[in-house]
Design an enzyme around this catalytic site. Structure first.
Site, PDB file in Angstrom:
ATOM      1  CG  HIS A   1     -56.563  30.581 -31.787  1.00  0.00           C
ATOM      2  ND1 HIS A   1     -57.265  31.721 -32.102  1.00  0.00           N
ATOM      3  CD2 HIS A   1     -55.625  30.968 -30.875  1.00  0.00           C
ATOM      4  CE1 HIS A   1     -56.775  32.743 -31.426  1.00  0.00           C
ATOM      5  NE2 HIS A   1     -55.777  32.300 -30.670  1.00  0.00           N
ATOM      6  CD  GLU A   2     -54.247  28.794 -28.307  1.00  0.00           C
ATOM      7  OE1 GLU A   2     -53.121  29.315 -28.406  1.00  0.00           O
ATOM      8  OE2 GLU A   2     -55.243  29.431 -27.922  1.00  0.00           O
TER       9      GLU A   2
END
Length: 265
Positions: free
Chosen positions: A58-59
């Site tokens: 996600h990051e």
């Protein structure tokens, strides 16, 4: 000439991330093999390691999108290595979301990477950077549920099937919650570039508390019921039943005792 954007060390996958993937693979094999007396423990490690892997992805999606949009600083900060230890706030990024999973069986997202927005021109680019994270969770959910909607789960061990279903549920909840237009979450980041300076200024003080506000709202019975009905409906559309996710949660909470004599409907 090597720059901050092209330096090989800034793009090399971290051993920490590879270790998380190894834990996920090993515990997943243990769940499949039905390790005697420790299936629930194996499910716990499979889900937690898989959840942290998804947080890293996600990051990374945020950082990689920012790099493409012009913020070369993300490389030097270590965001492109998928190492969760390089995230700006380990408590919000990793620890707090894992605690939410353990306590509530829900995938709440955590804020992690700092993007130098001044390096990026264009409102669309800012919106895409914010959307990249929850879209990654949605893609991960699609991958996890693929064996269900492809009808390839008939002979799969119950524990593995339910663990996969529960991990998919976490991805769905993370994507949905993070797309909410609440200050501090990616959903607000998507619309923020299109708001007036006054509206952005008024919302800014609430950003540090956005995650807690969402978690608090989910304690309201009416909100909780609507949210879970929607999540369950999405999963059923991907051929993942409520029973699958419920048994996955039961296995995950091994300290409460593993489900006995489980038969799939």
């Amino acid at each position: 000439m090597t720059s901050a954007a092209t330096h090989p060390d800034h793009h090399r996958i971290s051993p920490v991330f590879l270790g998380l993937v190894a834990v996920m693979a090993l515990s997943g094999w243990g769940v499949w093999a039905g390790w005697a007396d420790v299936t629930g423990v194996a499910v716990f490690f499979f889900v937690v390691s898989g959840w942290i892997v998804s947080l890293c992805l996600h990051e990374y999606a945020h950082a990689r999108s920012a790099l493409g949009a012009g913020d070369v600083s993300v490389g030097a900060k270590g965001y492109l290595t998928l190492n969760p230890l390089h995230y700006t706030h380990a408590m919000l990024s990793i620890v707090l979301p894992v605690i939410f999973v353990i306590l509530g069986g829900i995938g709440l997202p955590g804020g992690a990477v700092y993007i130098e927005r001044g390096r990026i021109a264009g409102r669309w680019r800012h919106s895409v950077i914010s959307a990249a994270g929850p879209l990654t969770n949605a893609l991960f959910a699609a991958v996890l549920t693929a064996p269900f909607w492809l009808d390839a789960m008939r002979d799969v061990p119950v524990a593995f099937r339910s663990a996969l279903a529960f991990l998919a549920l976490l991805q769905v909840t993370a994507a949905l919650l993070n797309l909410l237009p609440v200050p501090g979450l990616d959903g607000f980041g998507i619309i923020e570039p299109w708001l007036s300076p006054r509206a952005r200024q008024q919302a800014e003080p609430f950003a540090p508390f956005g995650l807690l506000i969402v978690f608090g709202c989910l304690w309201i019975p009416q909100v909780n019921e609507v949210f879970w009905d929607f999540v369950d409906g999405l999963l059923r559309g991907m051929n993942v039943s409520d029973f699958d996710t419920f048994v996955g949660l039961e296995y995950f909470r091994f300290w409460e005792g593993e489900p006995q004599n489980v038969l799939l409907p």
